[in-house]
Every structure is written in structure tokens, then in C-alpha cells.
Scaffold this active site. Structure first.
Site, PDB file in Angstrom:
ATOM      1  N   ASP A 131     -44.031 -43.169  31.170  1.00  0.00           N
ATOM      2  CA  ASP A 131     -45.004 -44.237  30.984  1.00  0.00           C
ATOM      3  C   ASP A 131     -46.300 -43.806  30.472  1.00  0.00           C
ATOM      4  O   ASP A 131     -46.483 -42.306  30.588  1.00  0.00           O
ATOM      5  CB  ASP A 131     -45.040 -45.083  32.403  1.00  0.00           C
ATOM      6  CG  ASP A 131     -45.677 -44.406  33.350  1.00  0.00           C
ATOM      7  OD1 ASP A 131     -45.271 -44.227  34.464  1.00  0.00           O
ATOM      8  OD2 ASP A 131     -46.974 -43.670  33.284  1.00  0.00           O
ATOM      9  N   THR A 155     -43.272 -37.278  43.621  1.00  0.00           N
ATOM     10  CA  THR A 155     -41.849 -36.905  43.082  1.00  0.00           C
ATOM     11  C   THR A 155     -40.932 -36.294  44.100  1.00  0.00           C
ATOM     12  O   THR A 155     -41.604 -35.827  45.027  1.00  0.00           O
ATOM     13  CB  THR A 155     -42.277 -35.830  41.907  1.00  0.00           C
ATOM     14  OG1 THR A 155     -40.775 -35.321  41.482  1.00  0.00           O
ATOM     15  CG2 THR A 155     -42.942 -34.600  42.373  1.00  0.00           C
ATOM     16  N   CYS A 201     -37.015 -42.344   9.192  1.00  0.00           N
ATOM     17  CA  CYS A 201     -38.285 -41.260   9.511  1.00  0.00           C
ATOM     18  C   CYS A 201     -39.290 -41.647   8.742  1.00  0.00           C
ATOM     19  O   CYS A 201     -39.049 -41.533   7.471  1.00  0.00           O
ATOM     20  CB  CYS A 201     -37.779 -39.975   9.550  1.00  0.00           C
ATOM     21  SG  CYS A 201     -39.082 -38.729   9.731  1.00  0.00           S
ATOM     22  N   HIS A 238     -41.431 -34.651  30.013  1.00  0.00           N
ATOM     23  CA  HIS A 238     -40.088 -35.186  29.864  1.00  0.00           C
ATOM     24  C   HIS A 238     -40.381 -36.202  28.615  1.00  0.00           C
ATOM     25  O   HIS A 238     -39.144 -37.033  28.700  1.00  0.00           O
ATOM     26  CB  HIS A 238     -39.901 -36.001  31.305  1.00  0.00           C
ATOM     27  CG  HIS A 238     -39.105 -34.990  32.316  1.00  0.00           C
ATOM     28  ND1 HIS A 238     -39.006 -35.468  33.598  1.00  0.00           N
ATOM     29  CD2 HIS A 238     -39.230 -33.732  32.445  1.00  0.00           C
ATOM     30  CE1 HIS A 238     -38.427 -34.424  34.236  1.00  0.00           C
ATOM     31  NE2 HIS A 238     -38.599 -33.256  33.494  1.00  0.00           N
ATOM     32  N   GLN A 261     -44.190 -35.992  34.767  1.00  0.00           N
ATOM     33  CA  GLN A 261     -42.601 -36.098  34.372  1.00  0.00           C
ATOM     34  C   GLN A 261     -42.385 -37.531  33.846  1.00  0.00           C
ATOM     35  O   GLN A 261     -41.402 -38.006  33.501  1.00  0.00           O
ATOM     36  CB  GLN A 261     -41.879 -35.944  35.714  1.00  0.00           C
ATOM     37  CG  GLN A 261     -42.075 -34.532  36.435  1.00  0.00           C
ATOM     38  CD  GLN A 261     -40.997 -34.530  37.678  1.00  0.00           C
ATOM     39  OE1 GLN A 261     -40.005 -34.059  37.696  1.00  0.00           O
ATOM     40  NE2 GLN A 261     -41.870 -34.837  38.755  1.00  0.00           N
TER      41      GLN A 261
HETATM   42  N1  APR Z   1     -46.585 -43.003  46.794  1.00  0.00           N
HETATM   43  C1  APR Z   1     -46.094 -41.884  46.909  1.00  0.00           C
HETATM   44  N2  APR Z   1     -44.828 -41.496  46.690  1.00  0.00           N
HETATM   45  C2  APR Z   1     -44.142 -42.517  46.289  1.00  0.00           C
HETATM   46  C3  APR Z   1     -44.129 -43.837  46.361  1.00  0.00           C
HETATM   47  C4  APR Z   1     -45.794 -44.302  46.337  1.00  0.00           C
HETATM   48  N3  APR Z   1     -46.296 -45.382  46.354  1.00  0.00           N
HETATM   49  N4  APR Z   1     -43.337 -44.556  45.963  1.00  0.00           N
HETATM   50  C5  APR Z   1     -42.272 -43.762  45.789  1.00  0.00           C
HETATM   51  N5  APR Z   1     -42.646 -42.467  46.164  1.00  0.00           N
HETATM   52  C6  APR Z   1     -41.882 -41.170  46.197  1.00  0.00           C
HETATM   53  C7  APR Z   1     -40.633 -41.319  46.659  1.00  0.00           C
HETATM   54  O1  APR Z   1     -40.887 -41.123  48.003  1.00  0.00           O
HETATM   55  C8  APR Z   1     -39.813 -40.326  45.743  1.00  0.00           C
HETATM   56  O2  APR Z   1     -39.950 -38.896  46.480  1.00  0.00           O
HETATM   57  O3  APR Z   1     -41.807 -40.791  44.520  1.00  0.00           O
HETATM   58  C9  APR Z   1     -40.612 -40.066  44.618  1.00  0.00           C
HETATM   59  C10 APR Z   1     -39.841 -40.571  43.220  1.00  0.00           C
HETATM   60  O4  APR Z   1     -38.638 -39.639  43.084  1.00  0.00           O
HETATM   61  P1  APR Z   1     -37.881 -39.959  41.909  1.00  0.00           P
HETATM   62  O5  APR Z   1     -37.264 -41.504  41.687  1.00  0.00           O
HETATM   63  O6  APR Z   1     -36.797 -39.076  41.940  1.00  0.00           O
HETATM   64  O7  APR Z   1     -38.535 -39.619  40.550  1.00  0.00           O
HETATM   65  P2  APR Z   1     -39.018 -38.362  40.080  1.00  0.00           P
HETATM   66  O8  APR Z   1     -39.380 -37.255  41.277  1.00  0.00           O
HETATM   67  O9  APR Z   1     -40.303 -38.580  39.066  1.00  0.00           O
HETATM   68  O10 APR Z   1     -37.750 -38.001  39.170  1.00  0.00           O
HETATM   69  C11 APR Z   1     -37.984 -36.931  38.299  1.00  0.00           C
HETATM   70  O11 APR Z   1     -35.601 -37.140  37.290  1.00  0.00           O
HETATM   71  O12 APR Z   1     -34.346 -38.396  36.311  1.00  0.00           O
HETATM   72  C12 APR Z   1     -35.266 -37.426  36.056  1.00  0.00           C
HETATM   73  O13 APR Z   1     -36.710 -37.507  34.085  1.00  0.00           O
HETATM   74  C13 APR Z   1     -36.292 -38.055  35.415  1.00  0.00           C
HETATM   75  O14 APR Z   1     -38.747 -37.544  35.416  1.00  0.00           O
HETATM   76  C14 APR Z   1     -37.758 -37.837  36.098  1.00  0.00           C
HETATM   77  C15 APR Z   1     -37.239 -36.747  37.095  1.00  0.00           C
END
Ligand code: APR
Length: 240
Positions: A95, A178, A137, A110, A92
Site C-alpha cells: 500500500d 510484522t 507496455c 515487496h 513490506q
Molecule cells: N499494531 C501493531 N501490530 C499489529 C497491529 C496493530 N494495530 N495489527 C496487527 N499487528 C501485527 C500482528 O500481530 C502481526 O504480527 O502485525 C503483524 C502482521 O503480520 P502478517 O499478517 O504476517 O504481515 P507481515 O508481517 O507484513 O507479512 C510479511 O508476508 O505474505 C508476505 O508479502 C507478504 O509483506 C508480506 C509478508
């Protein structure tokens, strides 16, 4: 854990890049705490104020370009290189830390921060430089039609046909970093589980879609994932 998996799918989220110094979205100092999704991550926002949306993603680029993969990214690369089964990465994240760690078979559902897409011809421009409403473009030479190749809320994911096939074929599904709140990615574990996969969730804390995970490995992915990968590789050797 089985001894020999044939098709492993790893779904990564912002948490896998946290130990590389990159902000997640929903933590206390997350990206969505400092910007409204409605202003920078919807097609309406882009139509309303394309300069502001371009600035948001352009400002992210230098930090993402500097960021280096951490032990979690490297563990996945080690698994891809050492494990007999196929290992696919569905990320997702926008980077490129999986690429920097040397991983292959990466599906950025994404989008990617270092890409822009032409809304006129669909050409993908790969660049770490700023993209603006003036950027032409390089393919159809149309001006002002380049959009960050980031999937906005309300847009379809990228690579969905390939990902759907991977989820239905996989016998091991691993979710790393995630929160499991954004669909359809948050529903991938359900498809994998219903098609017979073993399912593991790696996170620092409980998430909201944990029903379909057989196993929860709590802790920082930079510590927990390398241990798991070592066990997978050793269990396969034991089989030979
Ligand atoms: N190790 C493991 N898990 C971690 C760590 C770590 N070092 N640091 C943070 N986390 C976990 C957090 O507990 C959280 O559950 O990573 C998760 C990050 O969650 P989000 O910030 O919601 O990110 P993500 O799940 O990737 O979001 C999904 O939402 O806004 C959209 O497009 C955006 O791709 C993104 C999507």
C-alpha cells in the site's frame, strides 16, 4: 534509548496498516486465509494463470486507494521531519500509506500495488487502473508482458543493495507490525543488531523472531508508536 541516533531504519509490515482498515496476511481473517499463496503470490501461479493473479491485485486496488494513513504512519512522518538523524522506511507493504502520510525515503521491498513491471523491458508502469494480460507496455509497446510489480515468493526483493547498506549503518532499528516469519525481511533485525543498533519491536503480540530485539513495545501501533516518537524527539531536544 540513546539521545542522538544518526541513522534510524523503520521496517513496517501489514500491522501498521491494520488501523487504516487494511487486512493483514496471517491474522484470523487475513489475506492468506482467503487465498492460497500458491495461486496468487508465486511466479508459477502467474505463468499458470496470469488473469487470476491480475484479478487478485486489481481487486485490491480500490480499497488501498481509499485507505488513509493512521497515527502510526503520521508519527513516522513527524519523526522524519523533526529528528536530526536520517530516518529510512523499509516497508513490506504494497500500500502507499507511508507516502500518503507525507513520509520520504521509502523502500517498498515487496513492490507496490499501484505499479506493474514489463517483463520484456523492465519499465515500471504507475497506475491505479486494472492491469491485464492485454495491457501493453507504454515503453516498449509489447503486449501482454505486464506483471503486477509485487515481489512473489521465490523472487528477489527490491532495493536490497540500498537496504543492506542502511541496515549496516543504522544505530536504531524499529520493526512495526510484522510477524517476522518471511525472510529475508525477518532477518533484517539480526543484521542491524550485529552492527550495533538498538532494536525495538512494536507489535500487538509476541512474534517468532524476537530474539534480536532489545525492546518489545506491545499494543496497537497507532497508540504505541506516537508515544515512542514523542520520546525520541524530546530526548534529542534535551541533548541540545
Ligand atoms: N499494531 C501493531 N501490530 C499489529 C497491529 C496493530 N494495530 N495489527 C496487527 N499487528 C501485527 C500482528 O500481530 C502481526 O504480527 O502485525 C503483524 C502482521 O503480520 P502478517 O499478517 O504476517 O504481515 P507481515 O508481517 O507484513 O507479512 C510479511 O508476508 O505474505 C508476505 O508479502 C507478504 O509483506 C508480506 C509478508
Amino acid at each position: 534509548m540513546k539521545k542522538n541516533y544518526q541513522n534510524i531504519v523503520i521496517l513496517s509490515g501489514a500491522g501498521i496498516s491494520a488501523e487504516s482498515g487494511l487486512a493483514t496476511f496471517r491474522s484470523s481473517n487475513g489475506l492468506w486465509n482467503n487465498h492460497r499463496v500458491e495461486d496468487v503470490a508465486t511466479i508459477e501461479a502467474f505463468q499458470r494463470n496470469p488473469e487470476y493473479v491480475h484479478d487478485f491485485y486489481n481487486e485490491m486496488k480500490p480499497e488501498l486507494l481509499r485507505a488513509q494513513p493512521n497515527a502510526a504512519h503520521r508519527a513516522i512522518t513527524e519523526l522524519q521531519k523533526g529528528y536530526k538523524g536520517k530516518v529510512s522506511i523499509v516497508t513490506q507493504n504494497v500500500d502507499t500509506l507511508h507516502e500518503k502520510a507525507g513520509s520520504k525515503n521509502i523502500y517498498h521491498i515487496h513492490g507496490q500495488i499501484n505499479q506493474a513491471v514489463c517483463l520484456n523491458c523492465g519499465h515500471i508502469l504507475e497506475t491505479w487502473s486494472d492491469v491485464t494480460t492485454e495491457t501493453a507496455c507504454p515503453h516498449c509497446e509489447t503486449n501482454g508482458m505486464m506483471k503486477p510489480n509485487i515481489v512473489f515468493f521465490g523472487e528477489n526483493l527490491l532495493y536490497m543493495n540500498e537496504v543492506d547498506r542502511l541496515l549496516k549503518e543504522c544505530d536504531l532499528f524499529i520493526s512495526v507490525g510484522t510477524s517476522g516469519v518471511v525472510y529475508p525481511a525477518a532477518g533484517f533485525v539480526q543484521i542491524a543488531k550485529l552492527h550495533g543498533a538498538d532494536t525495538y519491536e512494536f507489535n500487538r503480540e509476541e512474534t517468532s523472531n524476537n530474539y534480536y530485539f532489545d525492546h518489545h513495545i506491545f499494543g496497537s501501533a497507532g497508540s504505541t508508536l506516537p508515544i515512542f516518537v514523542k520520546e525520541l524527539l524530546e530526548s534529542q531536544k534535551a541533548e541540545i
